[in-house]
Design an enzyme around this catalytic site. Structure first.
Site, PDB file in Angstrom:
ATOM      1  N   PRO A   1       0.813  -1.233   0.009  1.00 53.23           N
ATOM      2  CA  PRO A   1       0.088  -0.047   0.058  1.00 53.23           C
ATOM      3  C   PRO A   1       0.865   1.330  -0.026  1.00 53.23           C
ATOM      4  O   PRO A   1       1.946   1.465   0.715  1.00 53.23           O
ATOM      5  CB  PRO A   1      -0.814  -0.048   1.455  1.00 53.23           C
ATOM      6  N   MET A   2       0.662   2.260  -0.969  1.00 56.89           N
ATOM      7  CA  MET A   2       1.483   3.409  -1.055  1.00 56.89           C
ATOM      8  C   MET A   2       0.533   4.438  -1.324  1.00 56.89           C
ATOM      9  O   MET A   2       0.046   4.730  -2.419  1.00 56.89           O
ATOM     10  CB  MET A   2       2.410   3.258  -1.912  1.00 56.89           C
ATOM     11  N   ALA A   3       0.323   5.740  -0.517  1.00 57.81           N
ATOM     12  CA  ALA A   3      -0.370   6.694  -0.618  1.00 57.81           C
ATOM     13  C   ALA A   3       0.113   7.413  -1.865  1.00 57.81           C
ATOM     14  O   ALA A   3       1.380   7.545  -2.002  1.00 57.81           O
ATOM     15  CB  ALA A   3      -0.656   7.580   0.413  1.00 57.81           C
ATOM     16  N   GLN A  22      -6.864  -0.941   2.311  1.00 58.91           N
ATOM     17  CA  GLN A  22      -6.215  -0.735   3.531  1.00 58.91           C
ATOM     18  C   GLN A  22      -6.918   0.564   4.163  1.00 58.91           C
ATOM     19  O   GLN A  22      -7.171   1.683   3.442  1.00 58.91           O
ATOM     20  CB  GLN A  22      -4.867  -0.129   3.286  1.00 58.91           C
ATOM     21  N   CYS A  79       1.550   3.831   9.415  1.00 61.63           N
ATOM     22  CA  CYS A  79       1.788   5.075   8.786  1.00 61.63           C
ATOM     23  C   CYS A  79       2.632   5.964   9.763  1.00 61.63           C
ATOM     24  O   CYS A  79       1.860   6.404  10.989  1.00 61.63           O
ATOM     25  CB  CYS A  79       0.427   5.850   8.176  1.00 61.63           C
ATOM     26  N   LYS A 115      -0.812  -4.399   8.935  1.00 67.71           N
ATOM     27  CA  LYS A 115       0.381  -3.892   8.755  1.00 67.71           C
ATOM     28  C   LYS A 115       1.301  -3.065   9.495  1.00 67.71           C
ATOM     29  O   LYS A 115       0.441  -2.157   9.915  1.00 67.71           O
ATOM     30  CB  LYS A 115       0.408  -3.183   7.165  1.00 67.71           C
ATOM     31  N   ARG A 151       8.797   0.778  -2.477  1.00 65.61           N
ATOM     32  CA  ARG A 151       9.493   1.817  -3.416  1.00 65.61           C
ATOM     33  C   ARG A 151      10.083   0.920  -4.737  1.00 65.61           C
ATOM     34  O   ARG A 151      10.698   1.737  -5.693  1.00 65.61           O
ATOM     35  CB  ARG A 151      10.496   2.501  -2.454  1.00 65.61           C
TER      36      ARG A 151
HETATM   37  C1  LIG Z   1       5.086   7.281  -1.172  1.00 64.69           C
HETATM   38  C2  LIG Z   1       4.725   6.109   0.009  1.00 64.69           C
HETATM   39  C3  LIG Z   1       3.363   6.128   0.450  1.00 64.69           C
HETATM   40  C4  LIG Z   1       3.206   5.087   1.227  1.00 64.69           C
HETATM   41  N1  LIG Z   1       1.851   4.948   1.784  1.00 64.69           N
HETATM   42  C5  LIG Z   1       1.575   3.850   2.552  1.00 64.69           C
HETATM   43  C6  LIG Z   1       0.383   3.561   3.007  1.00 64.69           C
HETATM   44  O1  LIG Z   1      -0.649   4.149   2.257  1.00 64.69           O
HETATM   45  N2  LIG Z   1       0.000   2.537   3.933  1.00 64.69           N
HETATM   46  C7  LIG Z   1       0.991   1.643   4.221  1.00 64.69           C
HETATM   47  O2  LIG Z   1       0.654   0.733   4.840  1.00 64.69           O
HETATM   48  N3  LIG Z   1       2.324   1.954   4.081  1.00 64.69           N
HETATM   49  C8  LIG Z   1       2.826   3.291   3.196  1.00 64.69           C
HETATM   50  N4  LIG Z   1       4.086   3.342   2.814  1.00 64.69           N
HETATM   51  C9  LIG Z   1       5.176   2.256   3.380  1.00 64.69           C
HETATM   52  C10 LIG Z   1       5.379   1.216   2.466  1.00 64.69           C
HETATM   53  O3  LIG Z   1       4.095   0.423   2.285  1.00 64.69           O
HETATM   54  C11 LIG Z   1       6.465   0.568   2.975  1.00 64.69           C
HETATM   55  O4  LIG Z   1       6.161  -0.052   4.118  1.00 64.69           O
HETATM   56  C12 LIG Z   1       7.697   1.309   3.112  1.00 64.69           C
HETATM   57  O5  LIG Z   1       7.946   1.959   1.866  1.00 64.69           O
HETATM   58  C13 LIG Z   1       8.956   0.266   3.291  1.00 64.69           C
HETATM   59  O6  LIG Z   1       9.112  -0.558   1.979  1.00 64.69           O
HETATM   60  P1  LIG Z   1      10.061  -0.210   0.910  1.00 64.69           P
HETATM   61  O7  LIG Z   1      11.517  -0.122   1.462  1.00 64.69           O
HETATM   62  O8  LIG Z   1      10.313  -1.621   0.032  1.00 64.69           O
HETATM   63  O9  LIG Z   1       9.722   0.884   0.202  1.00 64.69           O
HETATM   64  C14 LIG Z   1       4.319   4.205   1.826  1.00 64.69           C
HETATM   65  C15 LIG Z   1       5.527   4.397   1.468  1.00 64.69           C
HETATM   66  C16 LIG Z   1       5.725   5.428   0.397  1.00 64.69           C
HETATM   67  C17 LIG Z   1       7.110   5.374  -0.053  1.00 64.69           C
END
Ligand SMILES: Cc1cc2nc3c(=O)[nH]c(=O)nc-3n(C[C@H](O)[C@H](O)[C@H](O)COP(=O)(O)O)c2cc1C
Length: 344
Positions: A17-19, A71, A102, A141, A227
């Site tokens: 999930p990523m905003a 989510q 978050c 999460k 990411r």
């Molecule tokens: C731009 C952005 C938005 C994110 N939005 C959410 C979200 O809405 N919900 C969530 O549980 N995590 C969110 N995250 C966290 C990611 O899901 C993830 O846990 C975090 O980036 C670590 O993983 P990575 O190192 O593979 O990026 C967000 C991360 C980024 C970079």
């Protein structure tokens, strides 16, 4: 298929999930490039239960996105339950995921997201309220804790499991760390060892090789990529190749990358009613698609100024013509470079 954990994929690969990123167009693209499961960006329980139009608009998804989780976040168990019931009735995803990770101030100030991690009774109340309100599986999460003193991912994860979570994803950083330092993969291993439910490892997967390394090092049941998918949705197919012991398919060459970026842009334009706003929002994806290409600084500057989707194709064509003329150096080897991730 055993949702929320697909049993037909030996190691399910999730798009995190990523905003502002894991929106419907990108989710569809990632599904096509091998993501087994996708999750919406976090959506406020308050916004959902009040049927806030902006929040409800983000709940739209297409049939090809299944299996998909919605989510939700919030700190009021009753509101979370109401939101889960609404989402279940109206949108019918495959599971409801609760955000306990978050770190953003606006969210944690009201004890939402990782703010809940300061009070594990509240975490359990929320999970129980959500589980009571939907027939769908409920997943969570989490981060490793609120801060270093309260860092205890195994206890948090066990409490989630006890309250009814069916899958648990761990991003092993504390809230205080935000995105700094490195994700503690040994904590994923400890949680995977302690829980009976499937555990998804998340954090610092930048390449397909990282994903495979996480799987083997931690014994997690599935891998969640955030990411590492930016500008390279094909990371899922590449990871699957490696997990299955096949030679990894190369990243697409530049022309193909541009074609994928254009298709993604057309999907975004079709999804968002505000075309200009959507084009401006899309600039970040464009930056990610061209990152690392020779001459990309100039290219990015142009892409970061677009105000309509129609402008993008012309900028790509101009770049490719320049490359044909020899104005732009060839990329090293046949493969497009992997992304350097600098945090978000
Ligand atoms: C731009 C952005 C938005 C994110 N939005 C959410 C979200 O809405 N919900 C969530 O549980 N995590 C969110 N995250 C966290 C990611 O899901 C993830 O846990 C975090 O980036 C670590 O993983 P990575 O190192 O593979 O990026 C967000 C991360 C980024 C970079």
């Amino acid at each position: 298929m055993g949702f929320p954990f697909p049993l037909d994929a030996s190691v399910p690969l999730y798009l995190a999930p990523m905003a502002g990123v894991s929106e419907s167009p990108f989710r569809r693209l990632c599904r096509r490039f091998g993501a087994d499961v996708v999750v919406t960006e976090f959506l406020s329980a308050e916004g959902i239960r009040r049927e806030n139009p902006a929040t409800i608009a983000k709940l739209r998804f297409g049939p090809e996105e299944h299996p998909i989780g919605v989510q939700i976040f919030g700190s009021e168990p009753a509101a979370m339950g109401e939101a889960a019931a609404f989402v279940t009735d109206v949108f019918q995803p495959d599971f409801v995921d609760i955000n306990f990770g978050c770190p953003v101030k606006k969210v944690v100030r009201r004890n939402g997201g990782s703010g809940c991690l300061k009070d594990l009774d509240l975490v359990q109340d929320i999970i129980r309220a959500v589980a009571r309100s939907t027939h769908l599986p409920v997943t969570c999460k989490i981060r490793s804790g609120w801060n270093e003193e309260m860092r205890d991912p195994v206890t948090i994860a066990l409490r989630c499991q006890d309250a009814g979570a069916r899958v648990l994803a761990l991003h092993p950083r504390t809230r205080t760390q935000m995105y700094g330092g490195s994700a503690q993969w040994d904590e994923i291993a400890a949680v995977a060892q302690a829980l009976d439910i499937p555990v998804l490892g998340n954090g610092d997967i930048k390449t397909p090789q990282d994903a495979v390394r996480m799987y083997h090092q931690t014994g997690c049941d599935g891998v969640m990529i955030a990411r590492g998918s930016f500008g390279q949705p094909w990371i899922f197919d590449q990871t699957r190749d490696l997990l299955d012991g096949r030679p990894m398919r190369p990243a697409p060459p530049v022309e193909e990358r541009f074609r994928i970026a254009l298709e993604h842009s057309a999907m975004a334009a079709a999804y968002e009613p505000d075309r200009r706003g959507a084009a401006i929002e899309f600039r970040k994806h464009l930056g990610w698609y061209v990152r690392g290409l020779p001459g990309s600084a100039e290219l990015r500057k142009k892409l970061h100024a677009v105000e309509s989707h129609a402008e993008i194709a012309g900028i790509f064509e101009e770049y490719l013509r320049g490359r044909e003329r020899g104005d732009v150096p060839e990329p090293p080897g046949d493969e497009a470079p992997q992304l350097e991730i600098v945090g978000a």
